[in-house]
Design a protein around this motif. Sequence first.
Motif, PDB file in Angstrom:
ATOM      1  N   LEU A  47       0.823  -1.218   0.000  1.00 32.50           N
ATOM      2  CA  LEU A  47       0.000   0.000   0.000  1.00 32.50           C
ATOM      3  C   LEU A  47       0.851   1.259   0.000  1.00 32.50           C
ATOM      4  O   LEU A  47       0.365   2.349   0.321  1.00 32.50           O
ATOM      5  CB  LEU A  47      -0.922  -0.003   1.215  1.00 32.50           C
ATOM      6  CG  LEU A  47      -1.915  -1.159   1.313  1.00 32.50           C
ATOM      7  CD1 LEU A  47      -2.711  -1.063   2.613  1.00 32.50           C
ATOM      8  CD2 LEU A  47      -2.856  -1.191   0.124  1.00 32.50           C
ATOM      9  N   ALA A  48       2.128   1.130  -0.358  1.00 33.71           N
ATOM     10  CA  ALA A  48       3.066   2.244  -0.274  1.00 33.71           C
ATOM     11  C   ALA A  48       2.647   3.435  -1.141  1.00 33.71           C
ATOM     12  O   ALA A  48       3.012   4.582  -0.850  1.00 33.71           O
ATOM     13  CB  ALA A  48       4.466   1.783  -0.668  1.00 33.71           C
ATOM     14  N   ASP A  49       1.875   3.208  -2.189  1.00 33.19           N
ATOM     15  CA  ASP A  49       1.425   4.303  -3.053  1.00 33.19           C
ATOM     16  C   ASP A  49       0.315   5.127  -2.416  1.00 33.19           C
ATOM     17  O   ASP A  49      -0.017   6.213  -2.919  1.00 33.19           O
ATOM     18  CB  ASP A  49       0.920   3.750  -4.392  1.00 33.19           C
ATOM     19  CG  ASP A  49       2.032   3.183  -5.258  1.00 33.19           C
ATOM     20  OD1 ASP A  49       3.209   3.542  -5.018  1.00 33.19           O
ATOM     21  OD2 ASP A  49       1.732   2.391  -6.174  1.00 33.19           O
ATOM     22  N   HIS A  70       1.587   5.035   9.195  1.00 25.80           N
ATOM     23  CA  HIS A  70       0.140   5.254   9.135  1.00 25.80           C
ATOM     24  C   HIS A  70      -0.601   3.946   8.896  1.00 25.80           C
ATOM     25  O   HIS A  70      -1.618   3.665   9.553  1.00 25.80           O
ATOM     26  CB  HIS A  70      -0.187   6.250   8.019  1.00 25.80           C
ATOM     27  CG  HIS A  70      -1.651   6.518   7.861  1.00 25.80           C
ATOM     28  ND1 HIS A  70      -2.372   7.251   8.767  1.00 25.80           N
ATOM     29  CD2 HIS A  70      -2.522   6.119   6.897  1.00 25.80           C
ATOM     30  CE1 HIS A  70      -3.638   7.316   8.374  1.00 25.80           C
ATOM     31  NE2 HIS A  70      -3.752   6.636   7.248  1.00 25.80           N
ATOM     32  N   ILE A  71      -0.073   3.142   7.995  1.00 25.44           N
ATOM     33  CA  ILE A  71      -0.725   1.867   7.680  1.00 25.44           C
ATOM     34  C   ILE A  71      -0.716   0.947   8.900  1.00 25.44           C
ATOM     35  O   ILE A  71      -1.732   0.307   9.219  1.00 25.44           O
ATOM     36  CB  ILE A  71      -0.029   1.194   6.476  1.00 25.44           C
ATOM     37  CG1 ILE A  71      -0.266   2.024   5.204  1.00 25.44           C
ATOM     38  CG2 ILE A  71      -0.529  -0.233   6.288  1.00 25.44           C
ATOM     39  CD1 ILE A  71       0.605   1.618   4.045  1.00 25.44           C
ATOM     40  N   SER A  72       0.398   0.892   9.595  1.00 26.32           N
ATOM     41  CA  SER A  72       0.489   0.032  10.785  1.00 26.32           C
ATOM     42  C   SER A  72      -0.489   0.489  11.866  1.00 26.32           C
ATOM     43  O   SER A  72      -1.103  -0.339  12.550  1.00 26.32           O
ATOM     44  CB  SER A  72       1.918   0.031  11.332  1.00 26.32           C
ATOM     45  OG  SER A  72       2.798  -0.621  10.424  1.00 26.32           O
ATOM     46  N   ALA A  85      -6.748  -2.162   4.119  1.00 26.52           N
ATOM     47  CA  ALA A  85      -6.441  -1.796   2.730  1.00 26.52           C
ATOM     48  C   ALA A  85      -7.597  -1.025   2.103  1.00 26.52           C
ATOM     49  O   ALA A  85      -7.390  -0.034   1.387  1.00 26.52           O
ATOM     50  CB  ALA A  85      -6.131  -3.051   1.913  1.00 26.52           C
ATOM     51  N   VAL A  86      -8.821  -1.460   2.371  1.00 23.66           N
ATOM     52  CA  VAL A  86      -9.997  -0.760   1.845  1.00 23.66           C
ATOM     53  C   VAL A  86     -10.085   0.644   2.440  1.00 23.66           C
ATOM     54  O   VAL A  86     -10.358   1.626   1.730  1.00 23.66           O
ATOM     55  CB  VAL A  86     -11.278  -1.570   2.147  1.00 23.66           C
ATOM     56  CG1 VAL A  86     -12.521  -0.775   1.757  1.00 23.66           C
ATOM     57  CG2 VAL A  86     -11.253  -2.902   1.408  1.00 23.66           C
ATOM     58  N   VAL A 108      -4.043  -6.423  -5.288  1.00 24.76           N
ATOM     59  CA  VAL A 108      -3.467  -6.232  -3.957  1.00 24.76           C
ATOM     60  C   VAL A 108      -4.225  -7.057  -2.928  1.00 24.76           C
ATOM     61  O   VAL A 108      -3.625  -7.678  -2.044  1.00 24.76           O
ATOM     62  CB  VAL A 108      -3.470  -4.731  -3.582  1.00 24.76           C
ATOM     63  CG1 VAL A 108      -3.089  -4.544  -2.108  1.00 24.76           C
ATOM     64  CG2 VAL A 108      -2.505  -3.962  -4.471  1.00 24.76           C
ATOM     65  N   ILE A 109      -5.532  -7.095  -3.035  1.00 27.28           N
ATOM     66  CA  ILE A 109      -6.337  -7.943  -2.140  1.00 27.28           C
ATOM     67  C   ILE A 109      -5.889  -9.403  -2.276  1.00 27.28           C
ATOM     68  O   ILE A 109      -5.736 -10.114  -1.277  1.00 27.28           O
ATOM     69  CB  ILE A 109      -7.835  -7.820  -2.446  1.00 27.28           C
ATOM     70  CG1 ILE A 109      -8.330  -6.397  -2.178  1.00 27.28           C
ATOM     71  CG2 ILE A 109      -8.635  -8.830  -1.631  1.00 27.28           C
ATOM     72  CD1 ILE A 109      -8.278  -5.988  -0.726  1.00 27.28           C
ATOM     73  N   ALA A 110      -5.648  -9.827  -3.509  1.00 29.93           N
ATOM     74  CA  ALA A 110      -5.194 -11.204  -3.739  1.00 29.93           C
ATOM     75  C   ALA A 110      -3.841 -11.444  -3.068  1.00 29.93           C
ATOM     76  O   ALA A 110      -3.613 -12.506  -2.481  1.00 29.93           O
ATOM     77  CB  ALA A 110      -5.102 -11.486  -5.236  1.00 29.93           C
TER      78      ALA A 110
END
Length: 234
Positions: free
Chosen positions: A35-37, A43-45, A74-75, A86-88
């Motif tokens: 999700l780096a983009d 923030h993601i963590s 992710a959503v 990415v979900i996959a």
Amino acid sequence: MSTRQVTAIGFDADDTLWQNEQFYRLTERHFASLLADFADETHISARLLDAEKRNLSHYGFGIKGFTLSMVETAVEVTEGRVPAGVIAQILDIGRDLLRHPVESLPHVHETLEALAGRYFLVMITKGDLFDQERKLAQSGLGDYFDAVEIVSDKTAVTYRRIFSKLADGPERAMMVGNSLKSDIVPAIAAGSYGIFVPHELTWVLEHVEPPVEAPRFRQIAHLGELHSIIETIG
């Protein structure tokens, strides 16, 4: 009946008998890179941890709940724009966790071998039933234990029930583990000894202050020191 003060010993599994949290940390970093983009790793963590907290009451502890929390994060982070690919990949890294080889921690085999047959040994672990059964089978430790209890959570009620049902009651039992919140504090509240074995990586949601004033609290550096602690208790 034995005249020993302690006749039963409970052992936590993840990060007490074998490595666990380090694989979650590696997976989390991989997840953040996907999700780096959209956001930075910090923030993601933080968002993932929020999702895990929300979902514990729905999914419980374990890899499946962690994977669903990654999907949810992710959503949220992408505001619904996360690519299907990415979900996959998130589902793939979740499955990789479920297939990861079991790595026993130092002193585990010799400690269990020395105690087996002299004490009633029970593995008490929480998490996904199938995953915990898989790890126990792959660990080669199953023959040391007289019983295995895989529970949804660990509370004082849990320990009273297990040690009353399987052994001579919580007062004549000890619980050994790396989590103060799950293994030590509730076991002491149930009337048992709590033997804290710190691990260098412990999930933030398992952090509480050590009950240093509790008469039945002990701390050791590694499982190789457990036998000497038992001897001092009797």
